[in-house]
Motif scaffolding. Structure first.
Motif, PDB file in Angstrom:
ATOM      1  N   MET A 121      64.886  14.753  42.069  1.00  0.00           N
ATOM      2  CA  MET A 121      65.002  14.199  43.420  1.00  0.00           C
ATOM      3  C   MET A 121      65.766  15.084  44.397  1.00  0.00           C
ATOM      4  N   THR A 122      66.651  15.937  43.880  1.00  0.00           N
ATOM      5  CA  THR A 122      67.534  16.670  44.778  1.00  0.00           C
ATOM      6  C   THR A 122      66.894  17.942  45.329  1.00  0.00           C
ATOM      7  N   HIS A 123      67.350  18.327  46.525  1.00  0.00           N
ATOM      8  CA  HIS A 123      66.991  19.610  47.114  1.00  0.00           C
ATOM      9  C   HIS A 123      68.245  20.416  47.432  1.00  0.00           C
ATOM     10  N   ASP A 124      69.365  20.002  46.847  1.00  0.00           N
ATOM     11  CA  ASP A 124      70.642  20.674  47.042  1.00  0.00           C
ATOM     12  C   ASP A 124      70.949  21.538  45.827  1.00  0.00           C
ATOM     13  N   LEU A 125      71.298  22.802  46.055  1.00  0.00           N
ATOM     14  CA  LEU A 125      71.526  23.726  44.951  1.00  0.00           C
ATOM     15  C   LEU A 125      72.699  23.297  44.083  1.00  0.00           C
ATOM     16  N   THR A 126      73.799  22.886  44.691  1.00  0.00           N
ATOM     17  CA  THR A 126      74.980  22.487  43.918  1.00  0.00           C
ATOM     18  C   THR A 126      74.670  21.303  43.010  1.00  0.00           C
ATOM     19  N   LEU A 127      73.994  20.309  43.555  1.00  0.00           N
ATOM     20  CA  LEU A 127      73.653  19.137  42.758  1.00  0.00           C
ATOM     21  C   LEU A 127      72.661  19.492  41.656  1.00  0.00           C
ATOM     22  N   MET A 128      71.763  20.422  41.941  1.00  0.00           N
ATOM     23  CA  MET A 128      70.806  20.858  40.920  1.00  0.00           C
ATOM     24  C   MET A 128      71.528  21.575  39.778  1.00  0.00           C
ATOM     25  N   ILE A 129      72.520  22.401  40.114  1.00  0.00           N
ATOM     26  CA  ILE A 129      73.288  23.083  39.065  1.00  0.00           C
ATOM     27  C   ILE A 129      74.029  22.065  38.208  1.00  0.00           C
ATOM     28  N   LEU A 130      74.619  21.052  38.837  1.00  0.00           N
ATOM     29  CA  LEU A 130      75.316  20.007  38.080  1.00  0.00           C
ATOM     30  C   LEU A 130      74.339  19.243  37.182  1.00  0.00           C
ATOM     31  N   ALA A 131      73.145  18.967  37.715  1.00  0.00           N
ATOM     32  CA  ALA A 131      72.145  18.255  36.911  1.00  0.00           C
ATOM     33  C   ALA A 131      71.712  19.103  35.716  1.00  0.00           C
TER      34      ALA A 131
END
Length: 517
Positions: A94-104
């Motif tokens: 769902m995310t398009h944010d790099l930081t949140l993608m790295i955390l995921a």
């Protein structure tokens, strides 16, 4: 169907579905990484952190998962890990944010590290000792078959549903695994005393060391190792902390995160060591061949997927043959192990004559040999490894083997990327020097380029640039081809040497404590 058979079906399905979910998701991400980077609006440098987050936290999950499962029970930790993996996959979709993608991705790596060792313990507990080969075969199929099967599925998912679908697909498999685990896994009490008496220093050393080592290795090639002191610092410090955790774990600790005394048994030690060349062998079809086809012919995943299928179908025959043969004692596990490494070495040798004109069809024979060889490595290797372990040591043994497997996978990937780059760069300089494209040979290079190009302009500067561009691209391609071939030669030599080590392993159970007593 009796209640016992129903329980076996549920627990076995939980372990298999969870392991397949993890391994298929790993291949989905590897094949679709350029598309994911495009969707996030980032380049390969930023995108490398998505891989680094996963690789850094996977070995942490292995150690912590097995350590916590002894305290809180396999059922609780397995269900928690399945939930974490599915939730992290949904966030990544769902995310398009790099930081949140790295955390995921980091959460997926942590959960994957927990699931993989608990999956093999689940299968071993589900089946009786006489069917140990079947239990291990079901688990091992996730490591060798799931990544190959995921290639064609990845193409179909992205074509019909877009890139987020490769993350959403983990949800149904995770739900099946969770329901089967919730209904079938064994309900055990919490052992609070073990947690109270645990040495948390070792846990901390291990976790920080694994993160530093995994992250440093995954970023080393991109940052050119010695050119970035922080990378070398992370690798060296991570290795030092892990050695400290191993040393402290070897002392008389009530509940260590790594029971290093298991390595005093020959098959346990050799099994953990041979997990390293096994991971190098799996890099051939998992990384090297796809990387070659992307770099040289410029193929997309839909063009590479049929080649990976060629390594999938032979395993449908290799696994049953190995399971039945080991079940009835028609052949020793060590024999299969030597044959498996030998077939993988032969697959490397068959690809040594690679040229820039090679297409997927040229790699098919090598892929088929790998499809037979990989099951004949992993299944007998695990048979020999667990043969020296009693049931009460199962989770500790799974932690040691899978920590070695996880870190070896990161090392093998870094070796393949760095080795290919260094060999290609070395050959590039040699080939470029022989073309005359040197600063003091500008005129010669320009006129050589003119002879190969249509006469469209009298501008010598433009012709010089065009000639350099054409020749430079050809030289680059050829240098990658030569580098790929020399890397395969090194890999073949390593796998052939491992055959000797495998042949020296004692029979399964030779150092089993209850048999020595």
């Amino acid at each position: 169907m009796t209640s016992e058979m129903r329980g076996q079906l549920l627990t076995g399905s939980c372990g298999v579905c969870a392991a397949w979910m993890v391994m298929m998701s790993t291949r989905f991400f590897a094949l679709s990484l350029p598309d994911i980077e495009g969707a996030l609006g980032i380049g390969p440098d930023e995108g490398s952190w998505l891989t680094a987050g996963y690789l850094a936290f996977e070995p942490v999950g292995v150690g912590l998962g097995c350590w916590l499962a002894v305290i809180f029970s396999l059922r609780r930790i397995m269900l928690l890990a399945i939930t974490l993996f599915a939730t992290s996959s949904a966030i990544a979709a769902m995310t398009h944010d790099l930081t949140l993608m790295i955390l995921a991705r980091s959460g997926m790596g942590l959960a994957a590290g927990i699931i993989i060792p608990l999956a093999i313990i689940t299968e071993l507990r589900t089946f009786p000792p006489t069917w140990r080969a079947l239990a291990i075969g079901l688990y091992a199929s996730a490591a060798t078959m799931a990544p190959q099967a995921a290639a064609s599925l990845d193409v179909w998912l992205v074509e019909h549903w877009g890139t987020p679908a490769i993350f959403w697909i983990a949800i149904p498999l995770g739900m099946i695994a969770f329901v089967c685990g919730y209904l079938g896994l064994w309900r055990e009490r919490i052992r609070w005393l073990l947690f109270a008496r645990a040495d948390l220093r070792v846990v901390t050393l291990f976790s920080v060391g694994a993160i530093l080592l995994g992250g440093g290795l995954s970023q080393g090639n991109r940052l050119h190792w010695s050119e970035t002191p922080l990378t070398l610092f992370a690798v060296i410090m991570g290795a030092a902390l892990l050695l400290g955790a191993f040393w402290l774990g070897g002392r008389r600790v009530v509940h260590p995160i790594l029971m290093t005394r298991l390595l005093t048994r020959r098959n346990a030690l050799l099994g953990a060591l041979i997990a390293i060349p096994y991971q190098f062998a799996s890099v051939l079809s998992g990384g090297l061949v796809p990387a070659f086809l992307v770099d040289i012919p410029g193929y997309r995943p839909e063009q590479i997927a049929p080649l990976l299928d060629a390594a999938f179908w032979p395993q449908a025959v290799a696994y049953p043959a190995c399971i039945v043969t080991l079940r009835y004692g028609w052949m020793e596990a060590r024999t299969f192990l030597v044959l498996g490494f030998g077939l993988n070495a032969l697959a490397c040798l068959l690809d040594l004559n690679v040229t820039s004109d090679w297409i997927p069809d040229n790699f098919v024979v090598g892929q088929i040999l790998q499809g037979i060889g990989l099951p004949w490595i992993l299944l007998p290797l695990l048979m020999l490894f667990v043969g020296d372990v009693v049931p009460s040591e199962g989770l500790y043994a799974a932690a040691i083997f899978n920590v070695a497997r996880s870190l070896a996978g990161t090392v093998a990937t870094a070796w393949a990327a760095t080795g290919l780059r260094l060999r290609a760069e070395g050959r590039y300089g040699e080939l470029l020097a022989s073309t005359g494209l040197q600063p003091h040979h500008r005129t010669l290079a320009a006129w050589d380029g003119v002879n190969a190009l249509p006469w469209t302009t009298p501008d010598m500067v433009l012709l010089d640039h065009r000639a350099r561009s054409v020749v430079g691209a050809l030289v680059r391609h050829q240098s990658i081809v030569i580098g790929f071939s020399t890397l395969l030669a090194d890999l073949a030599l390593m796998l052939a040497a491992t055959c000797v080590i495998a042949a020296c392993m004692p029979p399964a159970g030779a150092d089993r404590p209850e048999e020595r007593s």
